[in-house]
Write an enzyme that holds these catalytic residues in place. Structure first.
Site, PDB file in Angstrom:
ATOM      1  N   PRO A 130       9.891   2.012  -6.601  1.00 16.40           N
ATOM      2  CA  PRO A 130       8.446   2.016  -6.847  1.00 16.40           C
ATOM      3  C   PRO A 130       7.776   2.989  -5.881  1.00 16.40           C
ATOM      4  O   PRO A 130       7.992   2.909  -4.666  1.00 16.40           O
ATOM      5  CB  PRO A 130       8.036   0.565  -6.554  1.00 16.40           C
ATOM      6  CG  PRO A 130       9.080   0.054  -5.616  1.00 16.40           C
ATOM      7  CD  PRO A 130      10.351   0.771  -5.965  1.00 16.40           C
ATOM      8  N   MET A 131       6.961   3.913  -6.407  1.00 15.50           N
ATOM      9  CA  MET A 131       6.310   4.915  -5.566  1.00 15.50           C
ATOM     10  C   MET A 131       4.853   5.055  -5.996  1.00 15.50           C
ATOM     11  O   MET A 131       4.570   5.402  -7.143  1.00 15.50           O
ATOM     12  CB  MET A 131       7.037   6.262  -5.665  1.00 15.50           C
ATOM     13  CG  MET A 131       8.430   6.232  -5.051  1.00 15.50           C
ATOM     14  SD  MET A 131       9.348   7.781  -5.249  1.00 15.50           S
ATOM     15  CE  MET A 131       9.934   7.594  -6.945  1.00 15.50           C
ATOM     16  N   MET A 132       3.951   4.768  -5.050  1.00 13.75           N
ATOM     17  CA  MET A 132       2.529   4.802  -5.349  1.00 13.75           C
ATOM     18  C   MET A 132       2.102   6.189  -5.811  1.00 13.75           C
ATOM     19  O   MET A 132       2.495   7.205  -5.218  1.00 13.75           O
ATOM     20  CB  MET A 132       1.718   4.401  -4.112  1.00 13.75           C
ATOM     21  CG  MET A 132       1.820   2.920  -3.769  1.00 13.75           C
ATOM     22  SD  MET A 132       1.198   1.838  -5.086  1.00 13.75           S
ATOM     23  CE  MET A 132      -0.546   2.306  -5.112  1.00 13.75           C
TER      24      MET A 132
ATOM     25  N   GLN B  16       6.420  -4.224  -9.544  1.00 14.06           N
ATOM     26  CA  GLN B  16       6.298  -4.581  -8.135  1.00 14.06           C
ATOM     27  C   GLN B  16       4.886  -5.081  -7.858  1.00 14.06           C
ATOM     28  O   GLN B  16       3.903  -4.401  -8.155  1.00 14.06           O
ATOM     29  CB  GLN B  16       6.601  -3.412  -7.202  1.00 14.06           C
ATOM     30  CG  GLN B  16       6.586  -3.879  -5.739  1.00 14.06           C
ATOM     31  CD  GLN B  16       6.922  -2.806  -4.745  1.00 14.06           C
ATOM     32  OE1 GLN B  16       6.134  -1.897  -4.529  1.00 14.06           O
ATOM     33  NE2 GLN B  16       8.091  -2.918  -4.107  1.00 14.06           N
TER      34      GLN B  16
ATOM     35  N   CYS C 170       5.795  -2.186   2.466  1.00 12.89           N
ATOM     36  CA  CYS C 170       4.806  -1.121   2.640  1.00 12.89           C
ATOM     37  C   CYS C 170       4.081  -1.293   3.970  1.00 12.89           C
ATOM     38  O   CYS C 170       3.554  -2.377   4.258  1.00 12.89           O
ATOM     39  CB  CYS C 170       3.800  -1.139   1.493  1.00 12.89           C
ATOM     40  SG  CYS C 170       2.553   0.170   1.612  1.00 12.89           S
TER      41      CYS C 170
ATOM     42  N   GLY D 209      16.494   4.058   1.005  1.00 13.90           N
ATOM     43  CA  GLY D 209      16.103   4.789   2.193  1.00 13.90           C
ATOM     44  C   GLY D 209      17.043   5.936   2.527  1.00 13.90           C
ATOM     45  O   GLY D 209      18.221   5.710   2.807  1.00 13.90           O
TER      46      GLY D 209
ATOM     47  N   GLY E 111      14.415   7.214  -4.341  1.00 16.03           N
ATOM     48  CA  GLY E 111      12.985   7.410  -4.458  1.00 16.03           C
ATOM     49  C   GLY E 111      12.610   8.864  -4.606  1.00 16.03           C
ATOM     50  O   GLY E 111      12.608   9.426  -5.696  1.00 16.03           O
ATOM     51  N   ARG E 112      12.316   9.512  -3.488  1.00 18.29           N
ATOM     52  CA  ARG E 112      11.755  10.869  -3.528  1.00 18.29           C
ATOM     53  C   ARG E 112      12.681  11.883  -4.183  1.00 18.29           C
ATOM     54  O   ARG E 112      12.220  12.780  -4.888  1.00 18.29           O
ATOM     55  CB  ARG E 112      11.374  11.310  -2.113  1.00 18.29           C
ATOM     56  CG  ARG E 112      10.108  10.645  -1.601  1.00 18.29           C
ATOM     57  CD  ARG E 112       9.895  10.918  -0.129  1.00 18.29           C
ATOM     58  NE  ARG E 112      10.822  10.157   0.698  1.00 18.29           N
ATOM     59  CZ  ARG E 112      10.962  10.308   2.006  1.00 18.29           C
ATOM     60  NH1 ARG E 112      10.258  11.248   2.636  1.00 18.29           N
ATOM     61  NH2 ARG E 112      11.801   9.562   2.701  1.00 18.29           N
TER      62      ARG E 112
END
Length: 331
Positions: free
Chosen positions: A18-20, A71, A101, A213, A234-235
C-alpha cells in the site's frame, strides 16, 4: 462502484505494498496486467473516511483487481470494525491494519506506527474487526519504534496481537523514528534487519510472516521464501513496473511471462473504458510512465504521455502514439 463478484483467497507469496497517492484503482488495474496472482493493496484509508466519506471514490475498484486488500488506518475498535464490515461487503479479500506509518499527521491521529507501543489496543482492534468480517484481518508493522525496538518488544507485540486472532503479519524490516525523521527518511535511514524478521518467523512458525522493506530485485527475493511466507514490494514495483512481469512465473508457477505488447493492449482497453466513463486519462498515465524503464524509447514514451495526458480529449490514441518508439520491442 460496488463490486458484487466473489473475491479470491489472498496468497501471501508476493504482494505490492500500500502506497499513499500511488496505489489507487488505476495503478492496481495496470499492475494486474503484469501479474495476475500478486496480492494488491489499496492506499491507506482511515476508518472514519470509510464510514462517513464517499465510499464509491474511496473503496471503488474493478473486478480484475482481485486479490485485493484494503488497508485501514485508525485506532478505535468499533470504528475499525464498522469500516471493515463495509469493505468486506464490497468484496475486498483482506482487511489490513496500518501499524507502520510514521508520519506526523498519522501520529496526531493516534494510529499508524505509534500503535506498536500499544499492543493491547491493537489486539482489541483486530479482535473487533475479525468479529465483523469473514475475510482475513492482517497487520502491517515495523520491527520497532524509537527506543522500543528490542527483539523482545517485537515478539511481545506479535504475540499479543496473534493471541487476538491475527495470523498474518507484514513486517517492514526497519524501525521507525517517530521523532526526528521524516516519513521519507523513515523509509531509508533506519537500517534494514531481515535477520530479525527471520527470527520472528522462527519464533512463531504457525503465523504467516511477509517481509517488506528495501527489496530491490524480484528474482533474488524468492530466496526469502526459504525462511518466510512472502515478500512485499513497494517503490520498485511502482517506478519499474515491468519487474512485476516475472512474478507469476517465479512465485506462482506460471508457464510464461506477459509481453509488453499484451500489456499495452490491456492499457488501451482500460483507457477506452475511462473515456467512456468520463475519467481523465492522466489518472492512469501517471502510473504507467515507468513501463519501459531502461529501454530504448522510454524517454519519448514518458514525454509524450506527460505532455498530452492533461488535454481534454486525451484518450487511448495518446498511449498508442507514445508507444510508437517502443512498440517494435514490445511485440
Amino acid at each position: 462502484m460496488i463490486v458484487t463478484e466473489l473475491g479470491t483467497t489472498p496468497d501471501p507469496r508476493f504482494s505490492v505494498a500500500p502506497m499513499m497517492d500511488w496505489t489507487d484503482t488505476w495503478c492496481r488495474q495496470f499492475h494486474r496486467l503484469l501479474t495476475r496472482r500478486a496480492l494488491l493493496y489499496t492506499e491507506m484509508v482511515h476508518a472514519n473516511a470509510v464510514i462517513h466519506g464517499d465510499r464509491d471514490r474511496l473503496l471503488g475498484y474493478a473486478p480484475i483487481e482481485h486479490s485485493i486488500a484494503l488497508q485501514l488506518g485508525g485506532s478505535e475498535p468499533a470504528t475499525l470494525a464498522e469500516a471493515a464490515r463495509i469493505a468486506a461487503d464490497r468484496g475486498y479479500d483482506e482487511i489490513n491494519l496500518n501499524v507502520g506509518c510514521p508520519s506526523d499527521r498519522v501520529q496526531s491521529g493516534a494510529f499508524g506506527a505509534c500503535l506498536m507501543a500499544q499492543p493491547a489496543l491493537v489486539a482489541d482492534c483486530i479482535s473487533a474487526m475479525q468479529q465483523a468480517v469473514d475475510v482475513p484481518v492482517t497487520v502491517k508493522h515495523r520491527i520497532g519504534i524509537d527506543d522500543q525496538d528490542s527483539e523482545a518488544d517485537l515478539h511481545a507485540f506479535v504475540e499479543r496481537v496473534a493471541a487476538a486472532g491475527c495470523r498474518h503479519f507484514v513486517v517492514h524490516a526497519r524501525k521507525a523514528w517517530l521523532q526526528g525523521l521524516s516519513p521519507k527518511d523513515n523509509r531509508d535511514v533506519p537500517p534494514l534487519d531481515y535477520e530479525r524478521v527471520y527470527r520472528l518467523k522462527a519464533e512463531f512458525p504457525d503465523l504467516t510472516v511477509v517481509l517488506n522493506g528495501g527489496l530491490d530485485d524480484v528474482a533474488s527475493a524468492t530466496a526469502h521464501l526459504d525462511r518466510l511466507d512472502g515478500v512485499m514490494f513497494g517503490r520498485l514495483a511502482y517506478h519499474q513496473p515491468w519487474t512485476l512481469s516475472v512474478v507469476d512465473r517465479l512465485y506462482f508457477g506460471a508457464d510464461r511471462d506477459p509481453q509488453r505488447g499484451e500489456v499495452l493492449e490491456g492499457i488501451l482497453a482500460i483507457a477506452e473504458g475511462m473515456r467512456r466513463d468520463g475519467v481523465p486519462l492522466a489518472r492512469l498515465t501517471r502510473h504507467i510512465l515507468g513501463l519501459f524503464h531502461g529501454e530504448p524509447g522510454a524517454r519519448q514514451w514518458r514525454r509524450t504521455l506527460t505532455e498530452g495526458a492533461h488535454q481534454a480529449d486525451a484518450g487511448p490514441e495518446l498511449i498508442e502514439r507514445a508507444a510508437e518508439a517502443c512498440w517494435p520491442r514490445a511485440a
